[in-house]
Design an enzyme around this catalytic site. Structure first.
Site, PDB file in Angstrom:
ATOM      1  N   TYR A 144      41.983  25.545  36.214  1.00 20.22           N
ATOM      2  CA  TYR A 144      41.011  24.487  36.507  1.00 20.22           C
ATOM      3  C   TYR A 144      41.238  23.264  35.628  1.00 20.22           C
ATOM      4  CZ  TYR A 144      37.833  27.001  39.648  1.00 20.22           C
ATOM      5  OH  TYR A 144      37.265  27.644  40.715  1.00 20.22           O
ATOM      6  N   LYS A 189      45.695  39.591  35.182  1.00 21.20           N
ATOM      7  CA  LYS A 189      46.914  39.893  35.957  1.00 21.20           C
ATOM      8  C   LYS A 189      48.057  39.983  34.950  1.00 21.20           C
ATOM      9  CE  LYS A 189      49.229  40.362  39.866  1.00 21.20           C
ATOM     10  NZ  LYS A 189      49.078  41.573  40.723  1.00 21.20           N
ATOM     11  N   ASP A 221      43.892  42.215  41.507  1.00 16.92           N
ATOM     12  CA  ASP A 221      44.016  42.701  42.892  1.00 16.92           C
ATOM     13  C   ASP A 221      43.266  44.027  43.047  1.00 16.92           C
ATOM     14  OD1 ASP A 221      45.930  43.725  41.154  1.00 16.92           O
ATOM     15  OD2 ASP A 221      47.559  43.749  42.621  1.00 16.92           O
ATOM     16  N   ASP A 245      35.908  32.979  39.806  1.00 16.73           N
ATOM     17  CA  ASP A 245      35.423  32.204  40.952  1.00 16.73           C
ATOM     18  C   ASP A 245      35.521  33.049  42.225  1.00 16.73           C
ATOM     19  OD1 ASP A 245      34.632  29.904  42.479  1.00 16.73           O
ATOM     20  OD2 ASP A 245      36.743  29.619  43.025  1.00 16.73           O
ATOM     21  N   ASP A 249      32.289  35.359  44.427  1.00 14.69           N
ATOM     22  CA  ASP A 249      31.959  35.148  45.841  1.00 14.69           C
ATOM     23  C   ASP A 249      32.019  36.482  46.575  1.00 14.69           C
ATOM     24  OD1 ASP A 249      31.626  32.365  45.678  1.00 14.69           O
ATOM     25  OD2 ASP A 249      32.776  32.007  47.510  1.00 14.69           O
TER      26      ASP A 249
HETATM   27  C1  IPM Z   1      31.692  27.656  41.803  1.00 10.50           C
HETATM   28  C2  IPM Z   1      32.285  26.677  42.759  1.00 10.50           C
HETATM   29  C3  IPM Z   1      33.032  25.610  41.970  1.00 10.50           C
HETATM   30  C4  IPM Z   1      34.156  26.285  41.208  1.00 10.50           C
HETATM   31  C5  IPM Z   1      33.574  24.436  42.803  1.00 10.50           C
HETATM   32  C6  IPM Z   1      32.496  23.770  43.624  1.00 10.50           C
HETATM   33  C7  IPM Z   1      34.296  23.430  41.950  1.00 10.50           C
HETATM   34  O1  IPM Z   1      33.101  27.318  43.678  1.00 10.50           O
HETATM   35  O2  IPM Z   1      30.899  27.246  40.934  1.00 10.50           O
HETATM   36  O3  IPM Z   1      31.993  28.845  41.915  1.00 10.50           O
HETATM   37  O4  IPM Z   1      35.251  26.507  41.747  1.00 10.50           O
HETATM   38  O5  IPM Z   1      33.930  26.602  40.037  1.00 10.50           O
HETATM   39 MG    MG Z   2      33.049  29.409  43.590  1.00  9.76          MG
END
Ligand code: IPM
Ligand code: MG
Length: 357
Positions: A144, A189, A221, A245, A249
Protein backbone atom coordinates in the site's frame (compact mmCIF):
# COMPACT_ATOMS: atom_id res chain seq x y z
CA UNK A 1 -19.24 11.92 35.97
CA UNK A 2 -19.65 12.25 32.22
CA UNK A 3 -16.71 12.63 29.84
CA UNK A 4 -15.98 15.43 27.36
CA UNK A 5 -15.05 14.25 23.87
CA UNK A 6 -14.60 15.85 20.47
CA UNK A 7 -15.70 13.61 17.63
CA UNK A 8 -15.02 14.26 13.97
CA UNK A 9 -17.62 12.76 11.63
CA UNK A 10 -16.53 12.11 8.04
CA UNK A 11 -19.40 10.51 6.11
CA UNK A 12 -17.34 10.32 2.89
CA UNK A 13 -18.81 8.81 -0.27
CA UNK A 14 -21.74 6.69 -1.40
CA UNK A 15 -23.66 4.93 1.37
CA UNK A 16 -21.22 6.49 3.86
CA UNK A 17 -23.50 9.53 3.69
CA UNK A 18 -26.53 7.45 4.67
CA UNK A 19 -25.18 5.11 7.33
CA UNK A 20 -22.81 7.43 9.23
CA UNK A 21 -25.72 9.61 10.31
CA UNK A 22 -26.92 6.61 12.34
CA UNK A 23 -23.59 5.95 13.96
CA UNK A 24 -23.62 9.59 15.03
CA UNK A 25 -27.24 9.46 16.28
CA UNK A 26 -26.33 6.51 18.44
CA UNK A 27 -23.43 8.48 19.94
CA UNK A 28 -25.75 11.44 20.58
CA UNK A 29 -28.25 9.17 22.33
CA UNK A 30 -25.56 7.56 24.46
CA UNK A 31 -24.27 11.01 25.46
CA UNK A 32 -27.79 12.03 26.52
CA UNK A 33 -28.51 8.85 28.43
CA UNK A 34 -25.20 8.74 30.26
CA UNK A 35 -24.65 12.50 30.67
CA UNK A 36 -21.54 12.68 28.52
CA UNK A 37 -20.62 15.73 26.53
CA UNK A 38 -19.82 14.76 22.93
CA UNK A 39 -19.09 17.66 20.58
CA UNK A 40 -19.29 16.86 16.87
CA UNK A 41 -17.51 18.41 13.93
CA UNK A 42 -17.89 17.33 10.32
CA UNK A 43 -15.18 16.88 7.67
CA UNK A 44 -15.03 15.92 4.00
CA UNK A 45 -12.89 13.26 2.37
CA UNK A 46 -12.87 11.14 -0.79
CA UNK A 47 -14.81 11.81 -3.97
CA UNK A 48 -16.96 14.47 -2.30
CA UNK A 49 -13.78 16.28 -1.24
CA UNK A 50 -12.27 16.01 -4.74
CA UNK A 51 -15.45 17.57 -6.16
CA UNK A 52 -15.39 20.38 -3.60
CA UNK A 53 -11.65 21.13 -3.37
CA UNK A 54 -9.73 18.97 -5.85
CA UNK A 55 -8.10 17.17 -2.91
CA UNK A 56 -9.31 13.80 -1.49
CA UNK A 57 -8.05 14.81 1.96
CA UNK A 58 -8.19 18.59 2.40
CA UNK A 59 -5.78 20.02 5.01
CA UNK A 60 -8.75 21.33 6.93
CA UNK A 61 -10.11 17.80 7.43
CA UNK A 62 -6.71 16.55 8.55
CA UNK A 63 -6.39 19.39 11.06
CA UNK A 64 -9.84 18.68 12.45
CA UNK A 65 -8.85 15.00 12.71
CA UNK A 66 -5.73 15.86 14.70
CA UNK A 67 -7.78 18.02 17.07
CA UNK A 68 -10.39 15.34 17.74
CA UNK A 69 -10.53 12.52 20.28
CA UNK A 70 -11.96 10.07 17.79
CA UNK A 71 -13.18 9.94 14.20
CA UNK A 72 -16.30 8.26 12.83
CA UNK A 73 -15.84 7.57 9.15
CA UNK A 74 -18.26 6.26 6.52
CA UNK A 75 -16.87 5.04 3.21
CA UNK A 76 -14.77 6.12 0.27
CA UNK A 77 -14.85 5.63 -3.49
CA UNK A 78 -16.87 6.35 -6.58
CA UNK A 79 -17.70 4.24 -9.64
CA UNK A 80 -16.18 6.77 -12.01
CA UNK A 81 -12.65 5.96 -10.81
CA UNK A 82 -12.99 2.19 -10.74
CA UNK A 83 -13.02 1.81 -14.50
CA UNK A 84 -10.56 4.58 -15.25
CA UNK A 85 -7.11 3.54 -13.96
CA UNK A 86 -5.56 6.61 -15.61
CA UNK A 87 -7.07 9.11 -13.15
CA UNK A 88 -4.27 10.46 -10.98
CA UNK A 89 -6.33 11.98 -8.16
CA UNK A 90 -8.40 9.24 -6.51
CA UNK A 91 -10.73 9.13 -3.48
CA UNK A 92 -8.88 6.23 -1.81
CA UNK A 93 -5.74 8.40 -1.57
CA UNK A 94 -7.58 10.40 1.07
CA UNK A 95 -8.15 7.36 3.26
CA UNK A 96 -4.60 6.06 2.85
CA UNK A 97 -3.17 9.49 3.64
CA UNK A 98 -5.21 9.96 6.81
CA UNK A 99 -4.20 6.47 8.01
CA UNK A 100 -0.53 7.33 7.46
CA UNK A 101 -0.69 10.88 8.84
CA UNK A 102 -2.47 9.80 12.02
CA UNK A 103 -0.20 6.77 12.47
CA UNK A 104 -3.15 4.34 12.46
CA UNK A 105 -1.04 1.22 12.09
CA UNK A 106 -3.39 -1.32 13.67
CA UNK A 107 -6.74 -2.07 12.12
CA UNK A 108 -8.95 -4.18 14.36
CA UNK A 109 -11.74 -6.03 12.61
CA UNK A 110 -13.84 -8.12 14.98
CA UNK A 111 -15.82 -10.83 13.22
CA UNK A 112 -18.67 -11.56 15.52
CA UNK A 113 -21.70 -13.46 14.42
CA UNK A 114 -25.04 -12.56 15.97
CA UNK A 115 -26.98 -15.81 16.41
CA UNK A 116 -29.95 -14.24 14.68
CA UNK A 117 -27.91 -14.00 11.47
CA UNK A 118 -26.79 -17.62 11.25
CA UNK A 119 -29.03 -18.03 8.21
CA UNK A 120 -27.92 -14.84 6.45
CA UNK A 121 -24.50 -16.17 5.49
CA UNK A 122 -23.74 -18.29 2.46
CA UNK A 123 -21.80 -20.60 4.81
CA UNK A 124 -23.63 -23.44 6.60
CA UNK A 125 -24.90 -22.55 10.11
CA UNK A 126 -23.26 -25.58 11.74
CA UNK A 127 -19.86 -24.41 10.46
CA UNK A 128 -20.45 -20.83 11.58
CA UNK A 129 -22.02 -21.24 15.00
CA UNK A 130 -19.70 -20.01 17.73
CA UNK A 131 -17.26 -18.20 15.41
CA UNK A 132 -15.56 -15.22 17.00
CA UNK A 133 -12.42 -13.87 15.36
CA UNK A 134 -10.48 -10.67 15.93
CA UNK A 135 -8.33 -9.56 13.01
CA UNK A 136 -5.33 -7.29 13.44
CA UNK A 137 -4.56 -5.95 9.99
CA UNK A 138 -1.37 -3.88 9.70
CA UNK A 139 -2.50 -0.64 8.09
CA UNK A 140 0.36 1.71 7.24
CA UNK A 141 2.92 -0.50 5.48
CA UNK A 142 3.15 -3.19 2.78
CA UNK A 143 2.47 -2.72 -0.94
CA UNK A 144 0.00 0.00 0.00
CA UNK A 145 2.79 2.41 0.89
CA UNK A 146 5.90 0.96 -0.80
CA UNK A 147 7.49 2.74 -3.75
CA UNK A 148 5.44 2.60 -6.94
CA UNK A 149 6.87 2.57 -10.44
CA UNK A 150 5.22 2.77 -13.77
CA UNK A 151 6.39 2.89 -17.36
CA UNK A 152 4.31 2.24 -20.45
CA UNK A 153 4.77 -1.54 -20.21
CA UNK A 154 5.81 -2.19 -16.64
CA UNK A 155 4.41 -1.44 -13.21
CA UNK A 156 5.51 -2.35 -9.69
CA UNK A 157 4.50 -1.80 -6.06
CA UNK A 158 7.13 -2.51 -3.45
CA UNK A 159 6.09 -4.82 -0.61
CA UNK A 160 8.09 -3.45 2.28
CA UNK A 161 8.02 -4.11 6.02
CA UNK A 162 10.35 -2.87 8.72
CA UNK A 163 11.02 -4.85 11.88
CA UNK A 164 9.43 -2.17 14.12
CA UNK A 165 6.23 -2.21 12.08
CA UNK A 166 5.78 -5.94 12.57
CA UNK A 167 6.76 -5.76 16.23
CA UNK A 168 4.22 -3.14 17.22
CA UNK A 169 1.23 -4.79 15.53
CA UNK A 170 2.26 -8.23 16.79
CA UNK A 171 2.41 -6.92 20.36
CA UNK A 172 -1.06 -5.40 20.07
CA UNK A 173 -2.41 -8.69 18.71
CA UNK A 174 -0.78 -10.74 21.47
CA UNK A 175 -2.11 -8.40 24.15
CA UNK A 176 -5.62 -8.88 22.75
CA UNK A 177 -5.18 -12.66 22.52
CA UNK A 178 -4.38 -12.68 26.23
CA UNK A 179 -7.81 -11.26 27.00
CA UNK A 180 -9.53 -13.81 24.75
CA UNK A 181 -9.01 -17.52 24.01
CA UNK A 182 -5.20 -17.14 23.98
CA UNK A 183 -4.65 -18.25 20.41
CA UNK A 184 -2.87 -16.22 17.78
CA UNK A 185 -2.53 -17.05 14.10
CA UNK A 186 -0.02 -15.01 12.09
CA UNK A 187 -0.70 -15.06 8.36
CA UNK A 188 2.02 -14.51 5.75
CA UNK A 189 3.53 -15.92 2.56
CA UNK A 190 6.93 -16.76 3.99
CA UNK A 191 7.43 -19.64 1.54
CA UNK A 192 7.77 -17.07 -1.26
CA UNK A 193 8.11 -13.49 -0.06
CA UNK A 194 11.13 -11.98 1.69
CA UNK A 195 8.89 -9.40 3.40
CA UNK A 196 6.91 -12.33 4.84
CA UNK A 197 10.08 -14.07 6.05
CA UNK A 198 10.93 -10.97 8.07
CA UNK A 199 7.32 -10.89 9.29
CA UNK A 200 7.51 -14.48 10.49
CA UNK A 201 10.91 -14.07 12.12
CA UNK A 202 9.70 -11.04 14.07
CA UNK A 203 6.46 -12.72 15.19
CA UNK A 204 8.43 -15.79 16.30
CA UNK A 205 10.56 -13.48 18.45
CA UNK A 206 7.59 -11.69 20.03
CA UNK A 207 5.87 -15.05 20.63
CA UNK A 208 8.55 -15.81 23.25
CA UNK A 209 7.27 -12.87 25.32
CA UNK A 210 3.80 -14.45 25.36
CA UNK A 211 4.31 -18.11 26.32
CA UNK A 212 0.72 -18.25 27.58
CA UNK A 213 -0.59 -17.62 24.05
CA UNK A 214 -0.54 -20.45 21.53
CA UNK A 215 1.03 -19.22 18.28
CA UNK A 216 0.40 -20.63 14.82
CA UNK A 217 1.86 -19.44 11.51
CA UNK A 218 -0.17 -19.94 8.36
CA UNK A 219 0.33 -19.13 4.69
CA UNK A 220 -2.20 -16.74 3.25
CA UNK A 221 -3.55 -19.20 0.66
CA UNK A 222 -4.17 -21.83 3.32
CA UNK A 223 -5.67 -19.21 5.68
CA UNK A 224 -8.14 -18.12 3.00
CA UNK A 225 -9.28 -21.74 2.75
CA UNK A 226 -9.34 -22.53 6.51
CA UNK A 227 -11.37 -19.42 7.21
CA UNK A 228 -14.45 -20.75 5.46
CA UNK A 229 -13.72 -24.43 6.11
CA UNK A 230 -13.52 -24.06 9.89
CA UNK A 231 -13.81 -20.44 11.12
CA UNK A 232 -14.04 -21.57 14.77
CA UNK A 233 -10.39 -22.60 14.80
CA UNK A 234 -9.36 -18.92 14.76
CA UNK A 235 -9.19 -16.53 17.70
CA UNK A 236 -6.83 -13.60 17.00
CA UNK A 237 -5.40 -13.31 13.49
CA UNK A 238 -2.54 -10.91 12.74
CA UNK A 239 -1.47 -10.15 9.19
CA UNK A 240 -0.10 -7.56 6.79
CA UNK A 241 -2.00 -4.82 5.04
CA UNK A 242 -2.82 -6.50 1.72
CA UNK A 243 -3.53 -9.98 3.09
CA UNK A 244 -5.64 -8.42 5.83
CA UNK A 245 -7.65 -6.40 3.34
CA UNK A 246 -8.56 -9.54 1.42
CA UNK A 247 -9.07 -11.92 4.36
CA UNK A 248 -11.41 -9.56 6.22
CA UNK A 249 -13.73 -9.15 3.25
CA UNK A 250 -13.85 -12.94 3.07
CA UNK A 251 -14.41 -13.14 6.82
CA UNK A 252 -17.36 -10.76 6.57
CA UNK A 253 -19.34 -13.71 5.24
CA UNK A 254 -18.91 -15.31 8.64
CA UNK A 255 -20.82 -12.38 10.12
CA UNK A 256 -23.56 -12.71 7.51
CA UNK A 257 -22.88 -9.55 5.54
CA UNK A 258 -20.31 -6.83 4.95
CA UNK A 259 -23.03 -4.55 6.28
CA UNK A 260 -22.44 -5.89 9.80
CA UNK A 261 -18.71 -5.37 10.23
CA UNK A 262 -17.17 -2.51 12.12
CA UNK A 263 -13.52 -1.65 12.43
CA UNK A 264 -11.22 0.38 14.60
CA UNK A 265 -7.93 1.80 13.40
CA UNK A 266 -5.60 2.76 16.18
CA UNK A 267 -2.02 3.74 16.66
CA UNK A 268 -0.37 6.19 18.91
CA UNK A 269 -3.05 8.85 19.25
CA UNK A 270 -6.55 9.34 17.87
CA UNK A 271 -8.76 6.36 16.93
CA UNK A 272 -10.55 6.06 13.59
CA UNK A 273 -13.76 4.03 13.36
CA UNK A 274 -15.34 2.81 10.15
CA UNK A 275 -17.49 0.07 8.70
CA UNK A 276 -15.46 -2.32 6.54
CA UNK A 277 -17.98 -2.08 3.72
CA UNK A 278 -17.17 0.41 1.00
CA UNK A 279 -19.19 3.15 -0.65
CA UNK A 280 -21.41 0.61 -2.50
CA UNK A 281 -22.34 2.86 -5.42
CA UNK A 282 -24.81 0.26 -6.66
CA UNK A 283 -27.13 0.94 -3.74
CA UNK A 284 -26.06 4.49 -2.77
CA UNK A 285 -28.87 7.02 -2.52
CA UNK A 286 -31.57 4.35 -2.33
CA UNK A 287 -31.89 4.38 1.45
CA UNK A 288 -31.48 0.62 1.74
CA UNK A 289 -27.93 0.31 3.12
CA UNK A 290 -27.43 -1.44 6.44
CA UNK A 291 -26.61 1.12 9.18
CA UNK A 292 -25.50 -1.53 11.69
CA UNK A 293 -21.80 -1.52 10.75
CA UNK A 294 -21.64 2.23 11.39
CA UNK A 295 -23.55 1.82 14.64
CA UNK A 296 -21.21 -0.98 15.71
CA UNK A 297 -18.25 1.22 14.76
CA UNK A 298 -19.61 3.82 17.16
CA UNK A 299 -19.74 1.06 19.81
CA UNK A 300 -16.08 0.27 19.18
CA UNK A 301 -15.23 3.97 19.59
CA UNK A 302 -16.98 4.11 22.96
CA UNK A 303 -15.02 1.10 24.15
CA UNK A 304 -11.55 1.55 22.64
CA UNK A 305 -11.06 5.32 22.46
CA UNK A 306 -13.18 6.43 25.42
CA UNK A 307 -13.00 3.38 27.70
CA UNK A 308 -16.81 3.45 28.06
CA UNK A 309 -17.37 -0.30 28.19
CA UNK A 310 -20.93 -0.21 29.57
CA UNK A 311 -22.06 2.27 26.97
CA UNK A 312 -20.44 0.22 24.23
CA UNK A 313 -22.16 -2.97 25.43
CA UNK A 314 -25.44 -1.07 25.57
CA UNK A 315 -25.15 -0.28 21.85
CA UNK A 316 -24.28 -3.87 20.95
CA UNK A 317 -27.26 -5.09 23.01
CA UNK A 318 -29.54 -2.64 21.18
CA UNK A 319 -28.36 -4.04 17.84
CA UNK A 320 -28.89 -7.56 19.13
CA UNK A 321 -32.37 -6.71 20.37
CA UNK A 322 -33.27 -5.21 16.99
CA UNK A 323 -32.17 -8.37 15.23
CA UNK A 324 -34.06 -10.50 17.78
CA UNK A 325 -37.22 -8.53 17.03
CA UNK A 326 -36.74 -9.77 13.48
CA UNK A 327 -35.90 -6.47 11.77
CA UNK A 328 -33.56 -6.78 8.80
CA UNK A 329 -32.08 -4.64 6.08
CA UNK A 330 -32.02 -6.27 2.66
CA UNK A 331 -28.47 -7.57 2.90
CA UNK A 332 -29.20 -9.64 6.01
CA UNK A 333 -32.69 -10.82 5.11
CA UNK A 334 -33.26 -14.29 3.71
CA UNK A 335 -36.08 -16.40 2.36
CA UNK A 336 -37.45 -17.02 5.85
CA UNK A 337 -37.66 -13.32 6.73
CA UNK A 338 -41.13 -11.84 7.00
CA UNK A 339 -41.36 -9.13 4.29
CA UNK A 340 -42.86 -6.68 6.76
CA UNK A 341 -39.68 -6.75 8.78
CA UNK A 342 -37.34 -5.89 5.89
CA UNK A 343 -36.63 -2.18 6.07
CA UNK A 344 -34.41 0.62 4.84
CA UNK A 345 -31.53 2.45 6.48
CA UNK A 346 -33.54 5.02 8.43
CA UNK A 347 -36.20 2.65 9.72
CA UNK A 348 -33.54 0.18 10.87
CA UNK A 349 -31.49 2.93 12.53
CA UNK A 350 -34.62 4.18 14.29
CA UNK A 351 -35.32 0.68 15.65
CA UNK A 352 -31.85 0.55 17.18
CA UNK A 353 -32.40 3.98 18.79
CA UNK A 354 -35.72 2.78 20.24
CA UNK A 355 -33.93 -0.20 21.72
CA UNK A 356 -31.25 2.07 23.17
CA UNK A 357 -33.82 4.10 25.07
C1 IPM B 1 -10.59 -1.24 3.34
C2 IPM B 1 -10.76 -0.74 1.95
C3 IPM B 1 -9.60 0.20 1.62
C4 IPM B 1 -8.31 -0.60 1.70
C5 IPM B 1 -9.70 0.92 0.27
C6 IPM B 1 -10.99 1.68 0.12
C7 IPM B 1 -8.52 1.82 0.02
O1 IPM B 1 -10.85 -1.79 1.05
O2 IPM B 1 -10.54 -0.41 4.28
O3 IPM B 1 -10.54 -2.45 3.53
O4 IPM B 1 -7.91 -1.27 0.74
O5 IPM B 1 -7.69 -0.56 2.77
MG1 MG C 1 -10.98 -3.68 1.94
Amino acid sequence: MGVDKKILVIPGDGIGQEVTAWGQKVLVTIAENYKHNFVFEEGIMGHVAIEATGNPLPDETLEKARRSDAILFGAIGHAKYDNDPSLKVRPEQGLLKIRKELGLYANLRPIKLFDELLEASSIKPEILRGSDILFFRELTGDVYFGEKNRTENMASDLMIYHRYEVERIARKAYEAARTRRKKLCSVDKANVLEASRLWREVVQGIAKEYPDVETEHMFIDNAAMQLIKDPKRFDVVVTGNLFGDILTDEASQIAGSMGMLASASIGDSVGFYEPIHGSAHDIAGKGIANPLASILSAALMLDISFGLKNESQRVIKAVEATLKQGYRTMDIANKHTDNHLVMGTDAMGAKVLENLN
